[in-house]
Design an enzyme around this catalytic site. Structure first.
Site, PDB file in Angstrom:
ATOM      1  N   TYR A 172     -10.635   9.935   3.937  1.00 34.87           N
ATOM      2  CA  TYR A 172      -9.567  10.132   2.938  1.00 34.87           C
ATOM      3  C   TYR A 172     -10.061  10.859   1.679  1.00 34.87           C
ATOM      4  O   TYR A 172      -9.251  11.357   0.897  1.00 34.87           O
ATOM      5  CB  TYR A 172      -8.982   8.787   2.476  1.00 34.87           C
ATOM      6  CG  TYR A 172      -8.095   8.074   3.470  1.00 34.87           C
ATOM      7  CD1 TYR A 172      -7.785   8.615   4.722  1.00 34.87           C
ATOM      8  CD2 TYR A 172      -7.550   6.832   3.154  1.00 34.87           C
ATOM      9  CE1 TYR A 172      -6.986   7.935   5.624  1.00 34.87           C
ATOM     10  CE2 TYR A 172      -6.735   6.153   4.042  1.00 34.87           C
ATOM     11  CZ  TYR A 172      -6.456   6.697   5.276  1.00 34.87           C
ATOM     12  OH  TYR A 172      -5.659   6.021   6.144  1.00 34.87           O
ATOM     13  N   LEU A 232       6.612   2.592   3.891  1.00 45.10           N
ATOM     14  CA  LEU A 232       7.758   3.205   3.196  1.00 45.10           C
ATOM     15  C   LEU A 232       8.226   4.452   3.937  1.00 45.10           C
ATOM     16  O   LEU A 232       8.939   5.283   3.361  1.00 45.10           O
ATOM     17  CB  LEU A 232       7.367   3.550   1.749  1.00 45.10           C
ATOM     18  CG  LEU A 232       6.782   2.408   0.917  1.00 45.10           C
ATOM     19  CD1 LEU A 232       6.461   2.890  -0.503  1.00 45.10           C
ATOM     20  CD2 LEU A 232       7.749   1.230   0.870  1.00 45.10           C
ATOM     21  N   ILE A 263       0.774  -1.891   3.324  1.00 41.31           N
ATOM     22  CA  ILE A 263      -0.172  -1.244   2.405  1.00 41.31           C
ATOM     23  C   ILE A 263       0.445   0.053   1.869  1.00 41.31           C
ATOM     24  O   ILE A 263      -0.066   1.146   2.122  1.00 41.31           O
ATOM     25  CB  ILE A 263      -1.533  -0.987   3.081  1.00 41.31           C
ATOM     26  CG1 ILE A 263      -1.365  -0.352   4.479  1.00 41.31           C
ATOM     27  CG2 ILE A 263      -2.342  -2.267   3.190  1.00 41.31           C
ATOM     28  CD1 ILE A 263      -2.671   0.161   5.091  1.00 41.31           C
ATOM     29  N   LYS A 311       1.362   3.250  -0.210  1.00 38.13           N
ATOM     30  CA  LYS A 311       0.582   4.127  -1.101  1.00 38.13           C
ATOM     31  C   LYS A 311       1.456   4.523  -2.281  1.00 38.13           C
ATOM     32  O   LYS A 311       2.652   4.815  -2.113  1.00 38.13           O
ATOM     33  CB  LYS A 311       0.140   5.371  -0.328  1.00 38.13           C
ATOM     34  CG  LYS A 311      -0.595   6.395  -1.180  1.00 38.13           C
ATOM     35  CD  LYS A 311       0.277   7.578  -1.525  1.00 38.13           C
ATOM     36  CE  LYS A 311      -0.454   8.632  -2.307  1.00 38.13           C
ATOM     37  NZ  LYS A 311       0.428   9.724  -2.769  1.00 38.13           N
ATOM     38  N   ASN A 347       6.476  -1.429  -6.376  1.00 35.14           N
ATOM     39  CA  ASN A 347       6.056  -1.976  -5.080  1.00 35.14           C
ATOM     40  C   ASN A 347       5.410  -3.359  -5.198  1.00 35.14           C
ATOM     41  O   ASN A 347       5.344  -4.100  -4.219  1.00 35.14           O
ATOM     42  CB  ASN A 347       5.100  -1.000  -4.380  1.00 35.14           C
ATOM     43  CG  ASN A 347       5.754   0.330  -4.089  1.00 35.14           C
ATOM     44  OD1 ASN A 347       6.978   0.458  -4.170  1.00 35.14           O
ATOM     45  ND2 ASN A 347       4.956   1.334  -3.762  1.00 35.14           N
TER      46      ASN A 347
HETATM   47  N1  NAP Z   1      -4.714   3.861  10.030  1.00 34.37           N
HETATM   48  C1  NAP Z   1      -4.052   4.996  10.004  1.00 34.37           C
HETATM   49  O1  NAP Z   1      -4.101   5.811  10.948  1.00 34.37           O
HETATM   50  C2  NAP Z   1      -3.180   5.302   8.805  1.00 34.37           C
HETATM   51  C3  NAP Z   1      -2.257   6.361   8.866  1.00 34.37           C
HETATM   52  C4  NAP Z   1      -1.447   6.592   7.757  1.00 34.37           C
HETATM   53  C5  NAP Z   1      -1.564   5.806   6.619  1.00 34.37           C
HETATM   54  N2  NAP Z   1      -2.502   4.792   6.576  1.00 34.37           N
HETATM   55  C6  NAP Z   1      -2.675   3.946   5.354  1.00 34.37           C
HETATM   56  O2  NAP Z   1      -1.417   3.403   4.972  1.00 34.37           O
HETATM   57  C7  NAP Z   1      -1.138   3.794   3.629  1.00 34.37           C
HETATM   58  C8  NAP Z   1       0.352   3.906   3.383  1.00 34.37           C
HETATM   59  O3  NAP Z   1       0.944   4.848   4.239  1.00 34.37           O
HETATM   60  P1  NAP Z   1       1.370   6.324   3.784  1.00 34.37           P
HETATM   61  O4  NAP Z   1       0.585   6.759   2.618  1.00 34.37           O
HETATM   62  O5  NAP Z   1       1.318   7.160   5.022  1.00 34.37           O
HETATM   63  O6  NAP Z   1       2.926   6.200   3.416  1.00 34.37           O
HETATM   64  P2  NAP Z   1       3.869   5.208   2.600  1.00 34.37           P
HETATM   65  O7  NAP Z   1       3.100   4.193   1.900  1.00 34.37           O
HETATM   66  O8  NAP Z   1       4.922   4.793   3.562  1.00 34.37           O
HETATM   67  O9  NAP Z   1       4.572   6.222   1.572  1.00 34.37           O
HETATM   68  C9  NAP Z   1       3.873   6.841   0.518  1.00 34.37           C
HETATM   69  C10 NAP Z   1       4.865   7.766  -0.186  1.00 34.37           C
HETATM   70  O10 NAP Z   1       5.925   6.999  -0.752  1.00 34.37           O
HETATM   71  C11 NAP Z   1       6.020   7.273  -2.149  1.00 34.37           C
HETATM   72  N3  NAP Z   1       6.378   6.020  -2.814  1.00 34.37           N
HETATM   73  C12 NAP Z   1       5.582   4.947  -3.064  1.00 34.37           C
HETATM   74  N4  NAP Z   1       6.271   3.968  -3.640  1.00 34.37           N
HETATM   75  C13 NAP Z   1       7.538   4.425  -3.789  1.00 34.37           C
HETATM   76  C14 NAP Z   1       8.703   3.865  -4.349  1.00 34.37           C
HETATM   77  N5  NAP Z   1       8.715   2.636  -4.850  1.00 34.37           N
HETATM   78  N6  NAP Z   1       9.847   4.614  -4.339  1.00 34.37           N
HETATM   79  C15 NAP Z   1       9.853   5.873  -3.841  1.00 34.37           C
HETATM   80  N7  NAP Z   1       8.769   6.438  -3.278  1.00 34.37           N
HETATM   81  C16 NAP Z   1       7.615   5.730  -3.256  1.00 34.37           C
HETATM   82  C17 NAP Z   1       4.657   7.759  -2.573  1.00 34.37           C
HETATM   83  O11 NAP Z   1       4.783   8.556  -3.734  1.00 34.37           O
HETATM   84  P3  NAP Z   1       3.651   8.663  -4.898  1.00 34.37           P
HETATM   85  O12 NAP Z   1       2.317   8.631  -4.209  1.00 34.37           O
HETATM   86  O13 NAP Z   1       3.946   9.941  -5.560  1.00 34.37           O
HETATM   87  O14 NAP Z   1       3.816   7.504  -5.830  1.00 34.37           O
HETATM   88  C18 NAP Z   1       4.239   8.542  -1.342  1.00 34.37           C
HETATM   89  O15 NAP Z   1       4.852   9.814  -1.342  1.00 34.37           O
HETATM   90  C19 NAP Z   1      -1.909   5.113   3.480  1.00 34.37           C
HETATM   91  O16 NAP Z   1      -2.026   5.517   2.142  1.00 34.37           O
HETATM   92  C20 NAP Z   1      -3.201   4.745   4.164  1.00 34.37           C
HETATM   93  O17 NAP Z   1      -3.995   3.927   3.309  1.00 34.37           O
HETATM   94  C21 NAP Z   1      -3.295   4.518   7.662  1.00 34.37           C
END
Ligand code: NAP
Length: 271
Positions: free
Chosen positions: A50, A185, A223, A225, A235
């Site tokens: 990352y 999310l 989790i 982001k 959140n």
């Molecule tokens: N193991 C794996 O293969 C894998 C794959 C994907 C992800 N992950 C982990 O899971 C974590 C979370 O998943 P993700 O990053 O893919 O997506 P997510 O958490 O579903 O969504 C993140 C997005 O939502 C926005 N956001 C956050 N809070 C919000 C709110 N209250 N209202 C509106 N928008 C909001 C963020 O914006 P801002 O950032 O601009 O605030 C960002 O654009 C990752 O960061 C990573 O640590 C693991």
């Protein structure tokens, strides 16, 4: 329940019920981590690929918290030496140990038995407290367990009302494997969904808060982001309301096996 609440793993260790994801959190990483920890977040999820590990270590050291106060999850890639990758991750973080080390995804062939043996060694040597997998199907988990006798503590997988797999959840519950929900999310792609918005309005909460709460009440560990301060705060503000059974069921019914990454695990043949 609050940000300091924990879920018990089958190993007897405990993990916070809500964490902060850091994929693509490469802008102001240290500041964001320090702000999140000041708000009360106690679990951070990262990975060797990352680019956020140095910033996470820096951000943590700005807070004056004790290492035991936070729960750090990181991952090794499916290619390469998982034992050496574990050490490299710790070096980037500036930490002596990780709380949880995951195999990021299954290798293209097999279940990753060698990777798993390397993580068992790292755990036995004290480099990590617990070990687990990510993006694994039931079949692949069973292969790992058959060969090594070691049940993963966690399977981290894409998980939301729009995309979840109850067969995987039932298997995980039976084996004592905790499901960590990534992209909870939907990577912000479904936050304008009418069911979510209407439900949120009834509770005085946002669509994102409804998604997080669904995980908390269904026993999976989200989790989300967030890079912005507003999102970080929003959140974390999910402990003063409870979705009723009808609303939980309505959220369950949104399942269409949606995946923002096209990766939801339905079986080894589909990965
Ligand atoms: N193991 C794996 O293969 C894998 C794959 C994907 C992800 N992950 C982990 O899971 C974590 C979370 O998943 P993700 O990053 O893919 O997506 P997510 O958490 O579903 O969504 C993140 C997005 O939502 C926005 N956001 C956050 N809070 C919000 C709110 N209250 N209202 C509106 N928008 C909001 C963020 O914006 P801002 O950032 O601009 O605030 C960002 O654009 C990752 O960061 C990573 O640590 C693991």
């Amino acid at each position: 329940m609050d940000l300091s609440s924990t879920a018990r793993l089958h190993t007897g260790n405990h993990m916070p019920v809500l964490g902060l994801g850091t994929w693509q959190l490469t802008r102001n990483t240290a500041e964001t981590i320090a702000a999140a920890l000041a708000l009360g977040y106690r679990m951070i999820d990262t990975s060797g690929d990352y680019g956020t590990q140095p910033g996470i270590g820096d951000g943590f050291r700005r807070t004056g918290l004790d290492r035991r106060d936070i729960y750090l999850v990181t991952k090794v890639e499916e290619t390469g030496d998982a034992y050496q990758a574990t050490k490299a991750n710790l070096q980037e973080l500036g930490f002596d140990y990780a709380d949880l080390m995951l195999i990021h995804r299954p290798p293209s062939t097999g279940a990753g038995e060698e990777l798993w043996r390397a993580l068992i060694r790292a755990r036995d040597e004290g480099l990590v407290r617990d070990i687990g997998v990510s993006n694994y199907s039931i079949e692949l988990i069973e292969q790992l367990v058959d060969v090594t006798g070691e049940i993963p503590a966690v399977n981290q997988i894409e998980w939301s009302p729009f995309g979840h797999d109850m067969d995987l959840k039932h298997h995980a519950d039976f084996e004592g494997i905790l499901i960590q929900a990534y992209s909870p999310l939907t990577r912000a792609t479904r936050l304008d969904d009418e069911v979510l918005r209407d439900m949120g309005a009834r509770y005085g909460k946002s669509a994102a808060q409804v998604l997080i709460r669904w995980n908390l009440q269904r026993g999976t560990v989200p989790i989300p982001k967030a890079n912005s301060r507003d999102h970080l705060e929003e959140n974390a503000d999910v402990f003063d309301f409870t979705l009723d059974e009808n609303d939980l069921a309505a959220l369950d019914d949104l399942n269409e096996h949606f995946s923002s990454l096209g990766r939801l695990c339905k079986g080894a043949e589909e990965r």
